[in-house]
Design an enzyme around this catalytic site. Structure first.
Site, PDB file in Angstrom:
ATOM      1  NE  ARG A 119      59.317 -17.116 -22.133  1.00 26.22           N
ATOM      2  CZ  ARG A 119      58.182 -17.658 -21.672  1.00 26.22           C
ATOM      3  NH1 ARG A 119      57.064 -16.932 -21.652  1.00 26.22           N
ATOM      4  NH2 ARG A 119      58.159 -18.893 -21.228  1.00 26.22           N
ATOM      5  CB  SER A 123      68.264 -18.360 -29.435  1.00 28.47           C
ATOM      6  OG  SER A 123      68.265 -16.989 -29.625  1.00 28.47           O
ATOM      7  CE1 TYR A 151      66.062 -16.447 -39.224  1.00 28.33           C
ATOM      8  CE2 TYR A 151      65.464 -14.417 -40.348  1.00 28.33           C
ATOM      9  CZ  TYR A 151      65.099 -15.565 -39.682  1.00 28.33           C
ATOM     10  OH  TYR A 151      63.773 -15.841 -39.456  1.00 28.33           O
ATOM     11  CG  PHE A 431      61.947 -19.696 -49.767  1.00 26.52           C
ATOM     12  CD1 PHE A 431      62.554 -20.101 -48.568  1.00 26.52           C
ATOM     13  CD2 PHE A 431      62.755 -19.187 -50.771  1.00 26.52           C
ATOM     14  CE1 PHE A 431      63.930 -20.006 -48.397  1.00 26.52           C
ATOM     15  CE2 PHE A 431      64.142 -19.104 -50.611  1.00 26.52           C
ATOM     16  CZ  PHE A 431      64.720 -19.510 -49.413  1.00 26.52           C
TER      17      PHE A 431
HETATM   18  C1  LIG Z   1      62.121 -12.836 -35.149  1.00 30.84           C
HETATM   19  C2  LIG Z   1      61.528 -13.669 -34.036  1.00 30.84           C
HETATM   20  C3  LIG Z   1      61.194 -15.050 -34.570  1.00 30.84           C
HETATM   21  C4  LIG Z   1      62.580 -13.791 -32.922  1.00 30.84           C
HETATM   22  O1  LIG Z   1      62.130 -14.711 -31.950  1.00 30.84           O
HETATM   23  P1  LIG Z   1      62.576 -14.618 -30.406  1.00 30.84           P
HETATM   24  O2  LIG Z   1      62.309 -15.948 -29.809  1.00 30.84           O
HETATM   25  O3  LIG Z   1      61.990 -13.421 -29.791  1.00 30.84           O
HETATM   26  O4  LIG Z   1      64.158 -14.404 -30.543  1.00 30.84           O
HETATM   27  P2  LIG Z   1      65.253 -14.762 -29.424  1.00 30.84           P
HETATM   28  O5  LIG Z   1      64.708 -14.469 -28.076  1.00 30.84           O
HETATM   29  O6  LIG Z   1      65.759 -16.140 -29.645  1.00 30.84           O
HETATM   30  O7  LIG Z   1      66.378 -13.715 -29.812  1.00 30.84           O
HETATM   31  C5  LIG Z   1      67.585 -14.093 -30.387  1.00 30.84           C
HETATM   32  C6  LIG Z   1      68.431 -12.901 -30.697  1.00 30.84           C
HETATM   33  O8  LIG Z   1      67.881 -12.252 -31.823  1.00 30.84           O
HETATM   34  C7  LIG Z   1      67.570 -10.908 -31.494  1.00 30.84           C
HETATM   35  N1  LIG Z   1      66.322 -10.612 -32.222  1.00 30.84           N
HETATM   36  C8  LIG Z   1      65.180 -11.309 -32.149  1.00 30.84           C
HETATM   37  N2  LIG Z   1      64.286 -10.757 -32.951  1.00 30.84           N
HETATM   38  C9  LIG Z   1      64.883  -9.721 -33.541  1.00 30.84           C
HETATM   39  C10 LIG Z   1      64.449  -8.753 -34.455  1.00 30.84           C
HETATM   40  N3  LIG Z   1      63.205  -8.762 -34.908  1.00 30.84           N
HETATM   41  N4  LIG Z   1      65.336  -7.816 -34.854  1.00 30.84           N
HETATM   42  C11 LIG Z   1      66.591  -7.805 -34.371  1.00 30.84           C
HETATM   43  N5  LIG Z   1      67.048  -8.705 -33.475  1.00 30.84           N
HETATM   44  C12 LIG Z   1      66.191  -9.634 -33.070  1.00 30.84           C
HETATM   45  C13 LIG Z   1      67.402 -10.887 -30.001  1.00 30.84           C
HETATM   46  O9  LIG Z   1      67.574  -9.606 -29.486  1.00 30.84           O
HETATM   47  C14 LIG Z   1      68.473 -11.855 -29.587  1.00 30.84           C
HETATM   48  O10 LIG Z   1      69.733 -11.207 -29.682  1.00 30.84           O
HETATM   49  P3  LIG Z   1      71.039 -11.719 -28.892  1.00 30.84           P
HETATM   50  O11 LIG Z   1      71.265 -13.143 -29.306  1.00 30.84           O
HETATM   51  O12 LIG Z   1      72.082 -10.790 -29.365  1.00 30.84           O
HETATM   52  O13 LIG Z   1      70.663 -11.604 -27.455  1.00 30.84           O
HETATM   53  C15 LIG Z   1      60.255 -13.026 -33.452  1.00 30.84           C
HETATM   54  O14 LIG Z   1      60.563 -11.729 -33.046  1.00 30.84           O
HETATM   55  C16 LIG Z   1      59.121 -12.929 -34.435  1.00 30.84           C
HETATM   56  O15 LIG Z   1      58.290 -13.836 -34.521  1.00 30.84           O
HETATM   57  N6  LIG Z   1      58.993 -11.809 -35.194  1.00 30.84           N
HETATM   58  C17 LIG Z   1      57.857 -11.616 -36.106  1.00 30.84           C
HETATM   59  C18 LIG Z   1      57.887 -12.588 -37.267  1.00 30.84           C
HETATM   60  C19 LIG Z   1      59.199 -12.503 -38.023  1.00 30.84           C
HETATM   61  O16 LIG Z   1      59.625 -11.431 -38.413  1.00 30.84           O
HETATM   62  N7  LIG Z   1      59.831 -13.666 -38.240  1.00 30.84           N
HETATM   63  C20 LIG Z   1      61.048 -13.761 -38.995  1.00 30.84           C
HETATM   64  C21 LIG Z   1      60.659 -14.233 -40.352  1.00 30.84           C
HETATM   65  S1  LIG Z   1      61.973 -14.214 -41.483  1.00 30.84           S
END
Ligand SMILES: CC(C)(COP(=O)(O)OP(=O)(O)OC[C@H]1O[C@@H](n2cnc3c(N)ncnc32)[C@H](O)[C@@H]1OP(=O)(O)O)[C@@H](O)C(=O)NCCC(=O)NCCS
Length: 431
Positions: A119, A123, A151, A431
């Site tokens: 959602r 982002s 990222y 980290f």
């Molecule tokens: C990674 C995470 C924080 C993303 O949060 P989110 O609010 O769902 O992400 P967003 O809705 O803002 O998505 C932003 C973009 O990233 C992409 N994206 C989000 N999570 C992704 C993932 N795990 N893999 C690939 N792409 C991802 C989305 O598809 C979206 O793409 P777009 O901009 O091309 O449409 C969430 O999935 C999460 O908590 N994952 C588990 C914990 C984790 O791995 N955290 C990262 C630690 S380094």
């Protein structure tokens, strides 16, 4: 807490976007135990970790208060006290080639509750972190990642890779040097200050490493509350012939109940400020009686191990992966912070859709390896997106691959000659 970065308010743009989606972003008051506990529990849940025990929460509160801690709350759900989005950040020195240091903005604890994923909460939060760092005048942001696909979209690029090793101790054998120092067991209680200063020395000497908080330092020596195998940690120090501490290794050993000679030793951390300490500590774990396998992670990609063992194939790299990701926010400040191994001049055209680093810059390196960087209207020698600049920033041998992928255009060889370093960057912590 008086550090200026802790009093910076929430980023306006992110706050507006999130509020428009019916969410409530807030800087978490880490002095308020209940609020901080809810945030820490949400972060653990976000990484699918155990619910932290009361003791673990108390420890984390104590150790993590210095971070700028953001939560995103959904007041429409029945239990709105737990945030549905988390992120934390703090400034720390990042070692760059030279070795020199640049101030960096470390970002951690990025999670969004599975109930609220996709959602665009992340982002909103990630660019907000970049704007906060830029407002503080910090030229580089950095993080370690759970997945490598997340990222790049915000201008981060993989800047240092790490290796994972599996060593068949009987096959490997030791042919490395005999070291002049002394090994001995110690305890975290008596060693922690020495260990912290060894980590600081090691990390200041190698591009890609960051200055570690006490929290990040201490967990290399002592298990955190609730850590699995906490009672198996062993800590051994290496002191040079003059009695000065030069390194330590922390490890656990898991026995094989059906064969006592078949145990597995997992290295938690192997820290060395000298080549002798590195060799002595490797030899120590490889020659451990009753241990058939040694495993170690977050080592450099240039780990000398193959040359220290009798049979190279007994010491296998079982994984190499992207580890440190950086995001350049201020091109002149970031590029002037590091040293270069050859003199030269190059004009870089940097593309950055988020705006921080976009522009055309001339980098001029003098005979002493120091650079001057200025905006220019001269023709560009090389064009690249900001994420690719991050991937070459710390000296990694990434230029050829990025050029092959079409992500670096122009005189890639000239870029490689200037940016690459003889010793590749390494980050040996998370980290
Ligand atoms: C990674 C995470 C924080 C993303 O949060 P989110 O609010 O769902 O992400 P967003 O809705 O803002 O998505 C932003 C973009 O990233 C992409 N994206 C989000 N999570 C992704 C993932 N795990 N893999 C690939 N792409 C991802 C989305 O598809 C979206 O793409 P777009 O901009 O091309 O449409 C969430 O999935 C999460 O908590 N994952 C588990 C914990 C984790 O791995 N955290 C990262 C630690 S380094």
């Amino acid at each position: 807490m008086t550090e200026p970065y802790l009093s910076i308010p929430l980023d306006d743009q992110a706050a507006t976007t999130l509020r428009d989606s019916g969410l409530r972003p807030a800087i978490v008051d880490t002095a308020d135990d209940a609020t901080f506990d809810a945030w820490l529990s949400a972060e653990a849940r976000g990484f699918h970790a155990r619910q932290p025990s009361a003791a673990s929460l108390a420890q984390q509160r104590e150790l993590l208060r210095h971070r700028r801690t953001t939560g995103v709350y959904d007041d429409s759900i029945p239990s709105p006290v737990a945030p549905v989005g988390t992120v934390s950040s703090w400034p720390a020195p990042l070692t760059v080639p030279g070795p020199r240091a640049v101030e960096s903005w470390l970002i951690s604890a990025v999670t969004v509750a599975p109930t609220h994923r996709r959602r665009r909460i992340a982002s909103a939060l990630l660019p907000a972190e970049l704007r906060t760092a830029a407002a503080l005048g910090i030229p580089v942001a950095a993080l370690t990642v759970s997945e490598s696909t997340i990222y790049g979209r915000w201008g981060f690029g993989p800047s240092a890779f790490s290796s994972v090793w599996t060593i068949d101790t009987r096959r490997a054998g030791w042919v490395g040097p005999t070291t002049p120092g002394r090994l001995s067991f110690t305890t975290p209680a008596e060693f922690v200050e020495t260990g912290r200063s060894l980590l600081a020395r090691q990390n200041a000497a190698r591009a890609g490493e960051v200055g570690l908080s006490d929290y990040l330092s201490d967990r290399t020596m002592t298990p955190l509350e609730g850590a699995p195998d906490a009672d198996k940690y062993r800590l051994v120090r290496y002191d040079g012939p003059d009695g000065e501490p030069e390194g330590f290794v922390t490890y656990t050993i898991t026995e094989d109940d059906s064969d006592f000679t078949n145990a597995t030793l997992d290295v938690v951390a192997l820290v060395a400020t000298t080549a002798a300490a590195n060799a002595a500590l490797w030899r120590y774990v490889i020659e451990m009686d009753l241990v058939a396998t040694v495993r170690a992670h977050t080592r450099g990609v240039d780990e000398p191990l193959p040359w220290l063992v009798r049979d190279i194939r007994g010491a296998k790299v079982t994984n190499v992966q992207d580890h440190l990701w950086t995001r350049i926010l201020d091109v002149p400040a970031a590029l002037e912070a590091r040293a270069y191994e050859t003199a030269g001049s190059i004009v870089l055209e940097v593309d950055d859709p988020l705006g921080f680093a976009a522009g055309r810059f001339r980098l001029e390196v003098g005979a002493d390896g120091t650079a001057r960087v200025q905006e220019t209207t001269d023709g560009a020698d090389v064009s690249l997106p900001v994420g690719a600049l991050a991937s070459v920033y710390l000296g990694a041998p990434s230029v050829a691959g990025l050029a092959a992928a079409g992500r670096i255009e122009g005189d890639a060889l000239a870029l490689d000659r200037l940016f690459r370093t003889a010793v590749p960057p390494r980050l040996s912590s998370w980290f």
